[in-house]
Design a protein around this motif. Structure first.
Motif, PDB file in Angstrom:
ATOM      1  N   GLU A   1     -19.917   3.997   8.293  1.00 34.26           N
ATOM      2  CA  GLU A   1     -18.746   4.843   8.512  1.00 34.26           C
ATOM      3  C   GLU A   1     -17.602   4.034   9.099  1.00 34.26           C
ATOM      4  N   ALA A   2     -17.925   3.122  10.024  1.00 32.79           N
ATOM      5  CA  ALA A   2     -16.885   2.298  10.646  1.00 32.79           C
ATOM      6  C   ALA A   2     -16.192   1.423   9.597  1.00 32.79           C
ATOM      7  N   LEU A   3     -16.999   0.845   8.695  1.00 31.31           N
ATOM      8  CA  LEU A   3     -16.415   0.007   7.644  1.00 31.31           C
ATOM      9  C   LEU A   3     -15.561   0.852   6.707  1.00 31.31           C
ATOM     10  N   ALA A   4     -16.064   2.047   6.375  1.00 35.77           N
ATOM     11  CA  ALA A   4     -15.308   2.932   5.487  1.00 35.77           C
ATOM     12  C   ALA A   4     -13.972   3.312   6.104  1.00 35.77           C
ATOM     13  N   MET A   5     -13.975   3.616   7.424  1.00 37.16           N
ATOM     14  CA  MET A   5     -12.723   3.993   8.095  1.00 37.16           C
ATOM     15  C   MET A   5     -11.752   2.821   8.116  1.00 37.16           C
ATOM     16  N   ALA A   6     -12.283   1.611   8.326  1.00 34.69           N
ATOM     17  CA  ALA A   6     -11.430   0.415   8.333  1.00 34.69           C
ATOM     18  C   ALA A   6     -10.842   0.168   6.949  1.00 34.69           C
ATOM     19  N   LEU A   7     -11.671   0.359   5.930  1.00 30.18           N
ATOM     20  CA  LEU A   7     -11.191   0.174   4.557  1.00 30.18           C
ATOM     21  C   LEU A   7     -10.106   1.190   4.211  1.00 30.18           C
ATOM     22  N   LEU A   8     -10.263   2.411   4.710  1.00 31.19           N
ATOM     23  CA  LEU A   8      -9.250   3.437   4.459  1.00 31.19           C
ATOM     24  C   LEU A   8      -7.920   3.071   5.116  1.00 31.19           C
ATOM     25  N   ASP A   9      -7.990   2.455   6.310  1.00 32.96           N
ATOM     26  CA  ASP A   9      -6.756   1.963   6.935  1.00 32.96           C
ATOM     27  C   ASP A   9      -6.088   0.924   6.045  1.00 32.96           C
ATOM     28  N   GLY A  10      -6.925   0.080   5.412  1.00 38.37           N
ATOM     29  CA  GLY A  10      -6.394  -0.924   4.489  1.00 38.37           C
ATOM     30  C   GLY A  10      -5.753  -0.279   3.262  1.00 38.37           C
ATOM     31  N   CYS A  11      -6.387   0.792   2.779  1.00 37.14           N
ATOM     32  CA  CYS A  11      -5.821   1.520   1.634  1.00 37.14           C
ATOM     33  C   CYS A  11      -4.426   2.052   1.963  1.00 37.14           C
ATOM     34  N   ARG A  12      -4.286   2.559   3.186  1.00 39.44           N
ATOM     35  CA  ARG A  12      -2.964   3.058   3.605  1.00 39.44           C
ATOM     36  C   ARG A  12      -1.946   1.921   3.629  1.00 39.44           C
ATOM     37  N   ALA A  13      -2.377   0.774   4.114  1.00 36.52           N
ATOM     38  CA  ALA A  13      -1.461  -0.363   4.256  1.00 36.52           C
ATOM     39  C   ALA A  13      -0.916  -0.822   2.904  1.00 36.52           C
ATOM     40  N   VAL A  14      -1.780  -0.794   1.874  1.00 35.69           N
ATOM     41  CA  VAL A  14      -1.343  -1.268   0.546  1.00 35.69           C
ATOM     42  C   VAL A  14      -0.997  -0.115  -0.388  1.00 35.69           C
ATOM     43  N   SER A  15      -1.095   1.126   0.159  1.00 38.06           N
ATOM     44  CA  SER A  15      -0.772   2.332  -0.620  1.00 38.06           C
ATOM     45  C   SER A  15      -1.556   2.391  -1.927  1.00 38.06           C
ATOM     46  N   ASP A  16      -2.886   2.297  -1.817  1.00 43.84           N
ATOM     47  CA  ASP A  16      -3.760   2.276  -3.001  1.00 43.84           C
ATOM     48  C   ASP A  16      -4.708   3.471  -2.959  1.00 43.84           C
ATOM     49  N   GLY A  17      -4.301   4.560  -3.621  1.00 45.75           N
ATOM     50  CA  GLY A  17      -5.122   5.770  -3.654  1.00 45.75           C
ATOM     51  C   GLY A  17      -6.415   5.586  -4.424  1.00 45.75           C
ATOM     52  N   ASP A  18      -6.384   4.752  -5.481  1.00 48.62           N
ATOM     53  CA  ASP A  18      -7.603   4.498  -6.260  1.00 48.62           C
ATOM     54  C   ASP A  18      -8.673   3.851  -5.388  1.00 48.62           C
ATOM     55  N   LEU A  19      -8.244   2.915  -4.549  1.00 49.90           N
ATOM     56  CA  LEU A  19      -9.195   2.232  -3.675  1.00 49.90           C
ATOM     57  C   LEU A  19      -9.767   3.200  -2.643  1.00 49.90           C
ATOM     58  N   ALA A  20      -8.942   4.118  -2.140  1.00 46.65           N
ATOM     59  CA  ALA A  20      -9.425   5.112  -1.175  1.00 46.65           C
ATOM     60  C   ALA A  20     -10.525   5.970  -1.798  1.00 46.65           C
ATOM     61  N   ALA A  21     -10.316   6.388  -3.058  1.00 44.03           N
ATOM     62  CA  ALA A  21     -11.320   7.193  -3.755  1.00 44.03           C
ATOM     63  C   ALA A  21     -12.603   6.401  -3.951  1.00 44.03           C
ATOM     64  N   ARG A  22     -12.468   5.104  -4.203  1.00 44.93           N
ATOM     65  CA  ARG A  22     -13.650   4.265  -4.403  1.00 44.93           C
ATOM     66  C   ARG A  22     -14.431   4.098  -3.094  1.00 44.93           C
ATOM     67  N   VAL A  23     -13.688   3.941  -1.990  1.00 40.55           N
ATOM     68  CA  VAL A  23     -14.340   3.830  -0.677  1.00 40.55           C
ATOM     69  C   VAL A  23     -15.157   5.084  -0.398  1.00 40.55           C
ATOM     70  N   PHE A  24     -14.590   6.247  -0.733  1.00 39.54           N
ATOM     71  CA  PHE A  24     -15.306   7.500  -0.516  1.00 39.54           C
ATOM     72  C   PHE A  24     -16.598   7.542  -1.326  1.00 39.54           C
ATOM     73  N   GLU A  25     -16.530   7.118  -2.594  1.00 41.76           N
ATOM     74  CA  GLU A  25     -17.725   7.125  -3.439  1.00 41.76           C
ATOM     75  C   GLU A  25     -18.809   6.218  -2.862  1.00 41.76           C
ATOM     76  N   LEU A  26     -18.404   5.053  -2.361  1.00 40.27           N
ATOM     77  CA  LEU A  26     -19.383   4.129  -1.765  1.00 40.27           C
ATOM     78  C   LEU A  26     -20.044   4.741  -0.533  1.00 40.27           C
TER      79      LEU A  26
END
Length: 705
Positions: A10-35
């Motif tokens: 969960e911690a890694l997922a939350m960190a990755l989501l912060d990264g998604c916000r930084a690069v404005s990548d919604g596709d990556l956010a959806a992929r993080v959720f699936e993982l």
């Protein structure tokens, strides 16, 4: 690929989501959720659900955020917090999802806006306020964003650069330069400055064209020990591309690579926009090389930019080559139906019917369902390449598929009708029309005009009456093109009286007024029937209603008067019409007047027209003009005069005609068949004529090198 191999906590997922916000990548956010969902056996926490939804909102994926809320959060009893609920509610309203907006509003009112995650804390509080500021910024409501930022500061919550950057971006989005500058200076004083803040200010200066301030910001950033990142360089690069500063563009790229910052897909997309049909081939090669070297996978956004650029610079061979190479490397992305449609249209216009068919089959193999626009592009591509039958067969195939049947529309059928009309296959036109009506595909004005044009071109105006009846019965109103087409059709068939009747009928109806095209059609019909008085009457009517005659009108009248042995009147007509309506006669008018002179056995006047024409710096001769003049000399049994004409056409020495008055005038030559006729006459002529041919041949050989 690498992320998928790491256990997604969960911690890694939350960190990755912060990264998604930084690069404005919604596709990556959806992929993080699936993982994370796979890692939890399908039971992600409420905290993660809220974070994913918030990330989608922050990445400008509002529609996906609403779908995520409806599909993943609410079925699990997980509700967004107040800020996120507000952003989702606004998005749902804009997207036409009133039920979702109502559910969110009712829940927020009844539960005080508590999040379904059950987690609070200052970090979550900051994120919620950041989301609210971003939402207000998108609505260009800086006052509301400022109020949220002010309340947060007064609450005593420990602030971070994130919240300051959000408000800075709100100032920039709302075009408040003064407020943005003041806030940025405060960030420096509080030491809340980072690359994100500098990039935001950089964007503001570049949008306003303040390149010097932008470069000063980059230097200042470096002096503070902050490394310019991809966003920094991409903003600078985009500004150079917009300014069409080719040298500056490549300088920025060189600086970027020198700083160890590797170009990404955004960089490549920006550079692709700089390419035009006039671009240096080396620029094209460099951009293609960068695309092949980027580390991330080529997504559809980048590949769509590649396709758009190749079409724009008219290098479809390059596009085909790139598609083959990407497919071979295994990095080829699945394209959407609109992207396939763009390529099919481009290859169709380029005349590459084979590639058009390959793309259609490839699209079907990948399971991509065509839209009506994609199908329309395919049908048009087949028709423009002379494959109207194949286009019609494709329509039949699509009609058999229940899912695709709805893609067939009026435009698609009308395109096939046009294909049969152009090739004068009038029976096919009416069979296709009958099928169209039987399947309930509505016919519009364009459809009927296409069929009337087919009747006109095929001399089948007897069928026009039924079409007009069908048109009236369907409630389809004729337009000026309808009437012009009918008039043209009757004139082509030689029924000028019927054409006059249609003209009078249209005038009495009062909805439309005859235009130049219609008047020219009737004039042409009169010319073919040698009806001089009717033609002159129509000309006077044309001028009286304010329709200005053109060179095309004049050429018709000159031909008519020439055939009527009214040569002097033809010359006066040219002088009067061109002077009265302020246009200069063009080469087509002069050619018709030369023909009139020859018809009236006035060769000297025809030759003098050449001298008049070349003295006019605004009028250009062509090879047809010289062909008509040379043939006229032969008809008047003056082959040596024809030699003069040929010499004048190639600007060879030794002729008696006038030289062009304009500087740097290039020889236009003469039509090859006319040159052969002149040579044949000279070869069979007198000794003097044979010698003239020999000298002309030598000079032409020297001219052609």
């Amino acid at each position: 690929g690498a992320v998928a191999q790491v256990p997604t906590s969960e911690a890694l997922a939350m960190a990755l989501l912060d990264g998604c916000r930084a690069v404005s990548d919604g596709d990556l956010a959806a992929r993080v959720f699936e993982l994370r969902r796979r890692a939890t056996g399908g039971t992600p926490s409420g905290k993660l659900l809220v974070a994913v939804c918030g990330a989608l909102v922050d990445c400008d994926s509002a529609e996906r955020a609403c779908e995520f809320c409806e599909g993943e959060m609410l079925p699990r009893g997980c509700w967004p917090d107040t800020a996120l609920a507000g952003a989702l509610s606004a998005a749902a309203t804009q997207l036409g999802k009133p039920e979702l907006a109502q559910r969110l509003a009712e829940h927020s009112a009844g539960h005080g806006g508590r999040s379904g995650s059950g987690q609070g804390g200052s970090s979550g509080e900051l994120q919620r306020h950041a989301t609210m500021i971003k939402t207000y910024a998108k609505e260009r409501n800086l006052a509301a964003a400022s109020a949220v930022f002010g309340r947060l500061r007064e609450s005593g919550t420990q602030l971070t650069p994130l919240i300051f950057n959000c408000f800075l971006d709100a100032c920039v989005q709302c075009s408040d330069v003064e407020r943005a500058t003041q806030h940025f200076e405060e960030m420096k004083q509080l030491n809340f400055i980072d690359v994100v803040g500098y990039n935001t200010m950089l964007k503001m200066h570049l949008l306003r064209g303040h390149t010097e301030q932008a470069r000063a910001l980059v230097k200042e950033m470096s002096s503070r020990g902050l490394q310019a990142n991809k966003v920094t360089y991409n903003e600078l690069l985009h500004a150079k591309v917009i300014a069409k500063d080719r040298k500056g563009m490549w300088s920025i790229l060189e600086e970027m690579q020198g700083a160890g910052v590797k170009p990404n897909s955004v960089t490549c997309s920006i550079l692709l926009k700089s390419l035009s049909v006039h671009s240096d081939p080396e620029d094209v090669r460099c951009v293609v090389g960068l695309i092949e070297d980027i580390e991330e996978a080529i997504d559809e956004v980048l590949f769509s930019s590649v396709i758009e650029a190749c079409i724009r610079i008219k290098q479809l061979d390059l596009l085909s080559d790139l598609m083959r190479r990407y497919r071979h490397k295994g990095s080829f992305v699945n394209l959407s139906a609109p992207t396939y449609g763009s390529m099919i249209k481009a290859y169709g216009q380029a005349g590459d019917a084979t590639r058009v068919s390959e793309l259609w089959h490839e699209m079907e193999e990948h399971g991509v369902k065509p839209t009506s626009i994609t199908l329309g592009c395919m049908v048009e591509a087949l028709v423009v390449n002379g494959q109207a039958d194949e286009a019609w067969d494709l329509i039949h195939k699509e009609l058999e598929d229940e899912e695709r049947r709805g893609c067939i529309n009026t435009v698609i059928y009308s395109t096939v009708l046009k294909g049969f009309a152009v090739t004068k296959r009038i029976d096919k036109v009416f069979v296709c029309y009958k099928e169209m009506r039987s399947k309930g595909i509505p016919c519009n004005t364009i459809t009927y005009n296409t069929m009337l044009d087919a009747c006109a071109k095929s001399c089948a105006m007897a069928r026009a009456a039924q079409l007009l009846e069908d048109m009236a019965a369907s409630g389809v109103e004729p337009d000026i093109i309808t009437y012009s087409t009918i008039v043209k059709g009757y004139c082509v068939e030689g029924d000028v009286d019927r054409a006059f009747h249609v003209l009078e009928e249209m005038k009495s109806d009062g909805k439309f007024h005859p235009d130049e095209i219609m008047y020219n059609s009737i004039l042409d019909g009169c010319a073919k029937q040698h009806r001089v008085d009717d033609a002159l009457r129509i000309l006077e009517e044309m001028k009286s209603v304010g329709v200005i005659p053109s060179n095309y009108t004049l050429s018709i009248l000159v031909k008519l008067l020439g055939h009527a042995r009214r040569l002097s009147q033809a010359f006066r007509m040219m002088e009067e019409l061109s002077t009265e309506h302020n246009f200069r006669p063009n080469v087509q008018v002069y050619t018709c007047l030369v023909q009139a002179c020859i018809l009236n056995r006035k060769l000297d006047r025809a030759l003098s027209l050449h001298d008049t024409m070349v003295a006019d710096a605004t009028c250009w001769t062509d090879d047809k003009f010289y062909a008509v003049l040379a043939r006229g000399c032969l008809q008047m049994h003056q082959p040596l005069k024809a030699v003069d004409v040929v010499r004048a056409a190639y600007q060879l020495p030794g002729h008696s005609l006038a030289e062009p008055s304009r500087r740097n005038s290039r020889p236009v030559g003469i039509e090859w068949r006319a040159l052969e006729e002149v040579a044949s006459r000279l070869q069979n002529g007198s000794r003097e004529e044979q010698e003239a041919l020999s000298k002309l041949s030598d000079d032409l050989m020297e001219y052609r090198g």
